[in-house]
Design an enzyme around this catalytic site. Structure first.
Site, PDB file in Angstrom:
ATOM      1  CD  GLU A 182      -2.837  -1.534   2.151  1.00 46.85           C
ATOM      2  OE1 GLU A 182      -2.944  -0.667   3.030  1.00 46.85           O
ATOM      3  OE2 GLU A 182      -3.426  -2.628   2.191  1.00 46.85           O
ATOM      4  CD  GLU A 386      -8.782  -7.202   9.607  1.00 51.64           C
ATOM      5  OE1 GLU A 386      -9.157  -6.587   8.615  1.00 51.64           O
ATOM      6  OE2 GLU A 386      -7.646  -7.746   9.668  1.00 51.64           O
ATOM      7  CD  GLU A 465      -5.716  -5.463   4.751  1.00 52.40           C
ATOM      8  OE1 GLU A 465      -6.138  -4.436   4.214  1.00 52.40           O
ATOM      9  OE2 GLU A 465      -6.447  -6.273   5.319  1.00 52.40           O
ATOM     10  CD  GLU A 483      -6.980  -3.212   0.645  1.00 48.98           C
ATOM     11  OE1 GLU A 483      -7.512  -2.155   0.972  1.00 48.98           O
ATOM     12  OE2 GLU A 483      -6.391  -3.956   1.460  1.00 48.98           O
ATOM     13  CD  GLU A 489      -8.069   0.410   3.024  1.00 47.38           C
ATOM     14  OE1 GLU A 489      -9.068  -0.278   3.273  1.00 47.38           O
ATOM     15  OE2 GLU A 489      -6.913   0.023   3.259  1.00 47.38           O
TER      16      GLU A 489
HETATM   17  C1  NOJ Z   1      -8.599  -3.506   5.930  1.00 48.33           C
HETATM   18  C2  NOJ Z   1      -9.497  -3.500   4.752  1.00 48.33           C
HETATM   19  O1  NOJ Z   1      -8.803  -3.144   3.598  1.00 48.33           O
HETATM   20  C3  NOJ Z   1     -10.629  -2.548   5.021  1.00 48.33           C
HETATM   21  O2  NOJ Z   1     -11.472  -2.492   3.893  1.00 48.33           O
HETATM   22  C4  NOJ Z   1     -11.360  -3.007   6.235  1.00 48.33           C
HETATM   23  O3  NOJ Z   1     -12.391  -2.105   6.523  1.00 48.33           O
HETATM   24  C5  NOJ Z   1     -10.423  -3.108   7.447  1.00 48.33           C
HETATM   25  N1  NOJ Z   1      -9.292  -3.906   7.094  1.00 48.33           N
HETATM   26  C6  NOJ Z   1     -11.109  -3.750   8.629  1.00 48.33           C
HETATM   27  O4  NOJ Z   1     -11.310  -5.106   8.373  1.00 48.33           O
HETATM   28 CA    CA Z   2      -6.556  -2.360   3.344  1.00 48.04          CA
END
Ligand code: NOJ
Ligand code: CA
Length: 689
Positions: A182, A386, A465, A483, A489
């Site tokens: 990133e 997550e 990630e 991603e 974001e």
């Molecule tokens: C990283 C992700 O890219 C994002 O979209 C997400 O909201 C956060 N992690 C929390 O899971």
């Molecule tokens: Ca992310």
């Protein structure tokens, strides 16, 4: 015509196999050319028996003499004292069908060369170099058969080099940093490139463009490009926590090392090389995989209106989820993502990897009720896990978590691995924690395990990630998106935003590997107020164009429902635009400056076009020959207004309709940070509706 093992290469157009097995060849270059004859890959070895190769494109040397080989911990390397043994050649021209994708039918047309190498002295050893040369580039890999002195092996280095002209311009991001992939893209002479994440794209002085990457990354470490000596880029394999790069057994094959080659930047965007070098669908019937659009309780957390954790700002409540389900149902969106529904988010969730539950909901979120409500409204809940990079906690709960979602009719899970580079956590049986990279062999195998377990429950995975995209979506079509670069974001309140050129550069780099869940469609571009640096550096129309430009079979409609109500005219494009395509064509562009894509919807007749520019306003001419046939289309054109500018006037836009056919050339004016988005519908004949 599914692309699966039972029915391989069904649409064979021509398939000519010519096998030649020649006896020992002494130090003379062996060549193989692309079907159109423009690209030539030559393999040879020097007096020390060190193998090397080069690649020519027409009269231009795009990869000069570059080394090959593998180095092991406890075995003699495959890098010197080698002779060529046999040479095999074959050709193939077939086509296969994608279950979903940027085009339905993919042509797979290449000439192949296999060169066998064996030891001149020392312990007996052999390996093969397999090379496939397509009109759009080259893939080559090492194939190591089972053999007496090589059984369990540990790879400590890969000696593959890419020697490129130092004055070529490179578009790249640093590799192996704390922020994974990133980073903002850099545009520098190749000579200034240091450890770089791939795809690395380059423009030669001649205008030829190449992009170096890999395909079919399975049970191996990803590589970075490391400039060892000026102009010599060497594969640098990501280490495991035990310091080795790869542990494996013979027989094994490495991922393909790929070089996409094109006379211009746009040609790279039309290449199917990465997909073609992956194995066919291993999942059989994949009709359960569902491309589509989704909304979610997501952006509200990123801009600070809601929280993932519990409390009065908790986003994932039953009532808020129902509000999003109503919104999705009203506009025909397929999914509703809900983040922060499960226990473990309270406190500093970046460090909560060990305590996340993937089955227990917070008390204000009734999982059964929301999935029932979604189903009753023709919408699905999009699951969310997550992990904060704790792969052991996730794997321990995986069966129960996937069973739960399956029982509730959830078909997609967005996963997250928020942890610094090199800090994924893996706890061993002795209670010792090991810290791994997101693109190490350990992580590569974790991600493949996730896909297999999910597929057993007809669940698709959208990884955030992730490891880099190397075309494995062909083998596992339930790897529906990921991603793996700076997404939308970064335009929220927690990081400096992406500059206008970022989205353009993504297409020439990251997206060459495959789809990205960028999450377009932010309409409240100044979400922290007009004076904040935290904003979206684009025009409103640019946000629409991203649905066509940044390919993903699932696209988020990322903003809050109430923000779409401010521009219902522009929102209509997001309602209409599909996410699954019969055909895609990159029509025009220049790396880092602008890009134009046209795509035809799958199962329909409409075409869509998206164009975006960087910080420069520009007028572009777009020939419409991609439309084909003599059909007249009604084009609904969403364009930047005359005063539009991402900085000063981002909302200024115009929507107009005109009749158009393939012989015309559109003149589009893109504002600074702007774009254009067009829907082309076949014009009904007179008397028809
Ligand atoms: C990283 C992700 O890219 C994002 O979209 C997400 O909201 C956060 N992690 C929390 O899971
Ligand atoms: Ca992310």
């Amino acid at each position: 015509m599914p692309d699966n093992n039972n029915n391989l290469r069904v649409m064979t157009i021509i398939s000519a196999i010519l096998m030649l097995s020649l006896p020992v060849l002494e130090a003379c270059a062996v060549e193989v050319a692309s079907p159109d004859g423009l690209i030539t890959y030559a393999v040879d070895r020097d007096e020390q028996g060190r193998p090397h190769y080069n690649i020519r494109y027409a009269d231009e040397m795009v990869v000069h003499e570059s080394g090959l080989g593998l180095r092991f911990q406890n075995h003699v390397e495959f890098g010197q004292s080698l002779q060529q043994t046999n040479v095999e050649r074959s050709s193939s021209d077939s086509a296969w069908e994608q279950p979903w994708g940027e085009r339905r039918i993919v042509r797979d047309n290449y000439n192949e060369l296999l060169v066998g190498f064996s030891s001149i002295d020392g312990p007996e050893r052999h390996f093969n170099l397999r090379v496939r040369v397509y009109d759009d580039g080259v893939g080559f890999r090492y194939e190591v058969p089972k053999q007496a002195y090589y059984d369990d092996v540990a790879i400590v280095d890969e000696l593959t080099e890419f020697r490129v002209p130092q004055d070529a311009v490179a578009y790249w991001i640093p590799g192996r940093g704390w922020n994974r992939y990133e980073y903002l893209y850099r545009t520098t002479p190749v000579g200034e490139l240091s450890l770089a994440h791939t795809p690395v794209t380059m423009r030669m002085a001649s205008g030829t463009h190449v992009s170096i990457h890999e395909a079919a990354l399975v049970n191996y470490a990803a590589f970075m490009l490391d400039q060892r000596r000026p102009g010599v880029l060497q594969t640098n394999l990501v280490p495991r926590s035990d310091g080795l790069r790869v542990r494996t057994q013979t027989p094994f094959v490495t991922p393909w090392r790929t070089i996409q080659i094109s006379p211009d930047a746009v040609g790279l965007l039309n290449s199917d090389l990465i997909l073609n070098l992956n194995e066919p669908n291993a999942l059989g019937d994949v009709s359960w995989i569902e491309p589509g659009k989704y909304v979610g309780i997501w952006w509200a957390m990123h801009i600070g209106r809601r929280t993932w954790g519990s409390g009065e700002k908790h986003g994932a409540t039953t009532s808020e989820t129902k509000r999003y389900i109503d919104f999705a149902a009203e506009y025909g969106f397929d999914g509703v993502l809900v983040e922060g529904w499960n226990t473990g988010w309270d406190g500093d969730w970046f460090n909560n990897g060990a305590i996340f539950s993937f089955t227990e909901a917070y008390p204000d979120f009734d999982l059964q009720a929301v999935t029932d409500y979604a189903r009753d409204n023709g919408v699905r809940l999009t699951g969310h896990h997550e992990t904060s990079g704790h792969i052991t906690n996730y794997e321990a709960q995986m069966s129960a978590a996937y069973d739960l979602y399956e029982s509730l009719g959830v078909r997609q899970i967005k996963t997250g691995y928020v942890a610094d580079g090199g800090q994924m956590q893996r706890l061993d049986a002795h209670g010792v924690m090991h810290y791994e990279w997101h693109d190490s062999q350990i992580a590569v195998n974790h991600f493949e395990y996730v896909l297999k377990e999910a597929a057993k429950r007809k669940i698709s995975i959208n990884t955030h990630e992730p490891v880099k995209a190397t075309g494995l979506r062909r083998t596992y079509p339930n790897w529906i998106s990921r991603e793996g670069a700076r997404g939308q974001e970064y335009n929220a309140a927690w990081a400096p935003p992406n500059p206008p050129e970022h989205n353009v550069l993504l297409t020439y780099t990251r997206l060459l590997g495959g789809p990205m869940d960028f999450t377009p469609g932010i309409f409240d571009l100044l979400h922290q107020g007009p004076d904040s640096v935290y904003r979206v550096q684009s025009t409103l129309i640019h946000q629409l164009a991203l649905y066509v430009v940044l390919y993903s079979p699932i696209q988020m409609v990322a903003d809050l429902p109430e923000n779409y109500a401010r521009y219902p005219d522009a929102f209509q494009f997001i309602v209409d635009v599909p996410t699954d395509w019969e055909e895609s064509v990159a029509v025009a562009g220049s790396a880092g400056d602008y890009v134009v894509f046209a795509r035809k919807e799958r199962g329909g007749h409409d075409w869509y076009l998206g164009a975006i520019t960087d910080e420069e306003p520009r007028a572009i001419r777009v020939p419409l020959s991609f439309l084909g046939g003599d059909q007249v289309y009604l084009a609904t054109i969403y364009r930047d207004g005359a005063e539009a500018d991402w900085d000063k006037n981002p909302y200024d836009h115009v929507i107009e309709t005109s009749a158009i056919d393939r012989d015309q050339t559109l003149e589009l004016r893109l504002a600074a940070g702007g774009g254009a988005a067009i829907r082309f519908r076949p014009k009904p004949e007179a008397g028809q509706q």
